[in-house]
Design an enzyme around this catalytic site. Structure first.
Site, PDB file in Angstrom:
ATOM      1  N   TYR A   1    -158.043  -1.813  11.089  1.00  0.00           N
ATOM      2  CA  TYR A   1    -159.350  -2.323  10.685  1.00  0.00           C
ATOM      3  C   TYR A   1    -159.823  -3.504  11.531  1.00  0.00           C
ATOM      4  O   TYR A   1    -160.998  -3.875  11.461  1.00  0.00           O
ATOM      5  CB  TYR A   1    -159.316  -2.781   9.220  1.00  0.00           C
ATOM      6  CG  TYR A   1    -159.007  -1.668   8.248  1.00  0.00           C
ATOM      7  CD1 TYR A   1    -159.808  -0.539   8.166  1.00  0.00           C
ATOM      8  CD2 TYR A   1    -157.897  -1.751   7.416  1.00  0.00           C
ATOM      9  CE1 TYR A   1    -159.516   0.479   7.266  1.00  0.00           C
ATOM     10  CE2 TYR A   1    -157.599  -0.745   6.511  1.00  0.00           C
ATOM     11  CZ  TYR A   1    -158.406   0.374   6.447  1.00  0.00           C
ATOM     12  OH  TYR A   1    -158.121   1.383   5.572  1.00  0.00           O
TER      13      TYR A   1
ATOM     14  N   HIS B   1    -142.386  -4.025  24.343  1.00  0.00           N
ATOM     15  CA  HIS B   1    -141.636  -4.664  23.262  1.00  0.00           C
ATOM     16  C   HIS B   1    -141.212  -3.605  22.252  1.00  0.00           C
ATOM     17  O   HIS B   1    -141.925  -3.336  21.277  1.00  0.00           O
ATOM     18  CB  HIS B   1    -142.528  -5.716  22.585  1.00  0.00           C
ATOM     19  CG  HIS B   1    -141.785  -6.718  21.759  1.00  0.00           C
ATOM     20  ND1 HIS B   1    -141.015  -7.716  22.302  1.00  0.00           N
ATOM     21  CD2 HIS B   1    -141.683  -6.881  20.408  1.00  0.00           C
ATOM     22  CE1 HIS B   1    -140.500  -8.467  21.346  1.00  0.00           C
ATOM     23  NE2 HIS B   1    -140.896  -7.970  20.179  1.00  0.00           N
TER      24      HIS B   1
ATOM     25  N   ARG C   1    -135.883 -14.024  21.608  1.00  0.00           N
ATOM     26  CA  ARG C   1    -136.606 -13.792  20.365  1.00  0.00           C
ATOM     27  C   ARG C   1    -137.137 -15.058  19.710  1.00  0.00           C
ATOM     28  O   ARG C   1    -138.315 -15.146  19.392  1.00  0.00           O
ATOM     29  CB  ARG C   1    -135.698 -13.058  19.366  1.00  0.00           C
ATOM     30  CG  ARG C   1    -136.407 -12.627  18.089  1.00  0.00           C
ATOM     31  CD  ARG C   1    -135.481 -11.860  17.178  1.00  0.00           C
ATOM     32  NE  ARG C   1    -134.919 -10.678  17.828  1.00  0.00           N
ATOM     33  CZ  ARG C   1    -134.026  -9.868  17.264  1.00  0.00           C
ATOM     34  NH1 ARG C   1    -133.581 -10.131  16.048  1.00  0.00           N
ATOM     35  NH2 ARG C   1    -133.567  -8.824  17.901  1.00  0.00           N
TER      36      ARG C   1
END
Length: 766
Positions: A130, A86, A40
């Site tokens: 968007y 993931h 991570r």
């Protein structure tokens, strides 16, 4: 309600947990910590990526989002990543993707974003529904070789697909783009660097693996931040940081009005305006600082009056950064303004260096620059050999088929006959011509148009070329020197793409050693102007602009029932000493006083003077000046003005008074004064040398004049050769000077005798 014993079975041997709690906790915490570190938070030195970034790029590659292709919705990319590779929150994945697309966060962006991906002001990106994205050329270079057997693949979390364990590309992403992260018990913080400089340093290590750090630092000058700026650390400090892998870099904003024709920044940042005025222009800000937050910081300094030499700050940025700072006056020193801003705002920051990365064995290590580049080159050698071995395997497969095709051309009529007459032509061909299964199958799958003479010639040429290529690759795999030579050529080819002479590769951050930002005293930030300080009997204080002549002080206006108590000529940069009768001294900045148009403000709102104490004196402080302090008990001493300046509202206790005594005199000592004159309430006068009065920072002092009744009325210093002067009574304003002082010249502490004829009845020298 009845229960059945079978519902609650008795514990059986082996069902209980015998592990001590502390052991179980430590084991599980260790598993969690290692998972956080390796999966991570820390980047791999080989590709400079964390798992989330690697999976993002892999998913976008699978979606064919090449730079030459069109954009696709970010929501589609995020969905593929969390669905296939993931299994974490979409917000975390999208935030990681946004950072890869921000040209002010990454020196070499890996994602080409279309839409609102945030800005340097600190505004967040638009929602992923968007925005659109695709890969950049840098990302393609970083993933180059994924289809060539260069790295291992591992199953995804659900076993339905595969993902690469590492990216094999030659682009030095770890140093070029940097990384930051916090794991369990460790962290990493790597600044971005210039890719061309990193490649040059790597080339040095290829030629000489034992090269000194100094040789590497001839190429890697320091970080190269995407937002530019100036690194002001010394070369020794930079070298120390790269040697140990821990340290930091001081980064300053760039003050400049633009670049000249040669692309060199103008260095002062001073933009001349009409009438001799000027303004400062900031063209680059430190890495990681939000421009909006920075401007708010400066504006708050102005509002809090912590930077009185600055009038205004404006953001005139468009595509480039342009922050304008307007000084209070054209007489302000630009360098002092800059130094103040460096100390008080994030126009100077410190970027910590912590080269903590995962090595090839997935072990976290803090490495110096030399070790990091060495291990990265070792990885690239492994990739190079694996690519060659993979290619050799492909060549062997093709040579096998080509050999079969050539056998078919040499025995074309017999091959055709076998195919036409035999029920199992494949087995017959394999037995008769000693063909392999793949060769026989390939011959059977040949098209008729391939049976032309030209095709046979092309096959022979291909066979010759493949054999030559295989020989070269075999030599490459077997020779360390050939591997280094090939890696050098590949790096030089990559450097041509990201060279310092290219728009993307040109260095943005410059280096210029500078001393730490100075703590500029407030006096240096105040415009020096003459003022006349006026303090009334009721304690109202104000400052009239200019030095008003003493014969005009009577024209000052006061509230009804109030009048002038003290007036003094000063500068706005002066500190004013206020002496109170209880022996405490207070300090007020002349620039903090209200203007002279009104009646001013009560002094007791500015400093905490005891209500029962009266103000004895108002004196502009001079650091090297001295004061004569005298109490009504007849005790006194000399004090340096610089030693009694108070930093707080509560002031500073200077004179220790006897019971019922008060501070009566606080008077500056003239430069040529050598004598002291003291007069008591009993109208007795004594004169003695100034040298008999000790200098102290605090205390009671020595006896200046002894009294049987009453106490000290006034004291002053003067030059004995010039005589003792005092102001005559009445409105005449005349001054009388007595030069024959022999009758009153006695030892310090004497009682004295009556003063000369004409001495004022109020027992005051002025």
């Amino acid at each position: 309600m009845a229960t059945n014993d079978d519902d609650f079975p008795s514990p059986q041997p082996g069902d209980s947990i015998d592990t001590p709690f502390d052991s179980a906790l430590s084991e599980r915490y260790l598993v969690y910590a290692l998972s956080t570190i390796t999966a991570r938070s820390l980047p791999d030195l080989r590709d400079g990526l964390k798992p989330v970034h690697r999976r993002l790029l892999w998913a976008m590659r699978a979606m064919r989002l090449d730079p030459s292709q069109g954009y696709k919705k970010s929501a589609r990319v995020v969905g593929d990543v969390i669905g296939k590779f993931h299994p974490h929150g979409d917000t975390a994945v999208y935030d990681a993707m946004v950072r890869l697309a921000q040209d002010f966060s990454l020196r070499y962006p890996l994602v080409d974003g279309q839409g609102n991906f945030g800005n340097i002001d600190g505004d967040n990106a638009a929602a992923y529904r968007y925005t659109e994205a695709r890969l950049t050329r840098v990302a393609i270079d970083l993933m180059q070789g994924l289809d060539e057997g260069t790295v291992d693949f591992k199953p995804t979390y659900n076993g339905e697909d595969e993902e690469p364990e590492i990216m094999p590309g030659l682009f030095p992403n770890l140093l070029a783009n940097g990384a930051s992260g916090i794991a369990v018990g460790m962290a990493t913080n790597i600044p971005p660097h210039n890719a061309a400089e990193v490649i040059d340093a790597a080339l040095v290590l290829i030629d000489n693996p034992r090269a000194e750090l100094a040789q590497l630092l001839e190429h890697v000058k320091g970080p190269d931040f995407p937002t530019g700026g100036i690194i002001v650390d010394s070369a020794e400090a930079i070298a120390q940081a790269y040697e140990t892998g821990r340290g930091g870099f001081r980064v300053r904003a760039r003050f400049s009005t633009g670049k000249d024709a040669d692309g060199v920044w103008e260095a002062s940042g001073v933009e001349k305006l009409a009438g001799g005025t000027w303004q400062l222009v900031i063209s680059e800000i430190p890495y990681g600082v939000a421009k909006g937050k920075l401007i708010e910081q400066v504006a708050q300094l102005i509002a809090d009056k912590k930077l009185p030499i600055l009038e205004d700050v404006r953001d005139e940025s468009a595509d480039d950064i342009r922050i304008v700072l307007v000084p209070k006056s054209r007489n302000v020193d630009p360098e002092i303004l800059k130094e103040s801003l460096f100390r008080l705002t994030e126009l100077e920051t410190r970027f910590a260096l912590n080269l903590n990365v995962l090595d090839a064995t997935r072990t976290p290590k803090v490495m110096g620059l030399h070790q990091l580049l060495t291990e990265w080159l070792q990885h690239q050698i492994v990739v190079l050999v694996r690519r060659a071995e993979h290619r050799i395997g492909k060549i062997d497969d093709r040579l096998e088929l080509v050999a079969g095709y050539l056998i078919a051309f040499l025995n074309l009529d017999r091959i055709i006959e076998i195919i036409r007459t035999e029920d199992e032509p494949k087995a017959v061909m394999m037995a008769e011509f000693e063909l392999t299964d793949r060769q026989a199958e390939a011959i059977l799958n040949m098209r008729l148009r391939s049976l032309r003479k030209l095709e046979e010639m092309e096959l022979k040429r291909e066979q010759t070329d493949l054999i030559a290529e295989r020989e070269d690759l075999a030599k490459l795999v077997a020779s360390k020197d050939r591997q280094k030579t090939r890696l050098r050529k590949d790096l030089e080819k990559l450097k041509a793409v990201y060279g310092l002479d290219t728009p993307l590769g040109a260095r943005r951050t410059t280096l210029a050693e500078a001393a730490p930002a100075r703590d500029i005293p407030l006096d240096a930030m105040i415009e020096k102007e003459p003022v006349t300080v006026i303090l009334s009997k009721r304690g109202w204080i104000r400052a009239q602009r200019g030095h008003v002549a003493a014969d005009q002080w009577g024209e000052f206006k006061f509230k009804e029932g109030d009048d002038l108590a003290f007036a003094a000529h000063a500068q706005t940069t002066d500190k004013l000493l206020v002496a109170a009768s209880d022996g405490r001294f207070y300090t007020v900045g002349a620039d903090k006083l209200p203007g002279g148009r009104g009646f001013g403000e009560p002094l007791r709102l500015m400093v905490d003077i005891d209500p029962d104490a009266r103000i004895v004196a108002l004196i502009p402080a001079q650091a090297d000046g001295r004061l004569l302090l005298a109490a009504t008990s007849g005790h006194g001493f000399l004090v340096q003005m610089g030693d009694i300046i108070a930093e707080t509202r509560k002031g500073r206790g200077v004179v220790n008074l006897k019971p019922k005594a008060q501070l009566a005199v606080a008077r500056p000592v003239g430069a040529g004064d050598d004598s002291v004159a003291v007069v008591g309430e009993n109208r007795k006068l004594v004169v003695f040398p100034l040298a008999e009065v000790p200098a102290m920072a605090r205390g009671q002092g020595v006896m200046l004049q002894r009294y049987r009744d009453g106490g000290l009325s006034d004291a002053t210093t003067f030059a004995f050769a010039d005589g003792l002067s005092w102001t005559m009574g009445g409105d005449s304003g005349r001054t009388r000077t007595e030069t024959d002082l022999a009758p009153w010249r006695v030892a310090r502490g004497a009682a004295g005798r009556m003063p000369p004829t004409g001495f004022p009845r109020n027992n005051r020298f002025n």
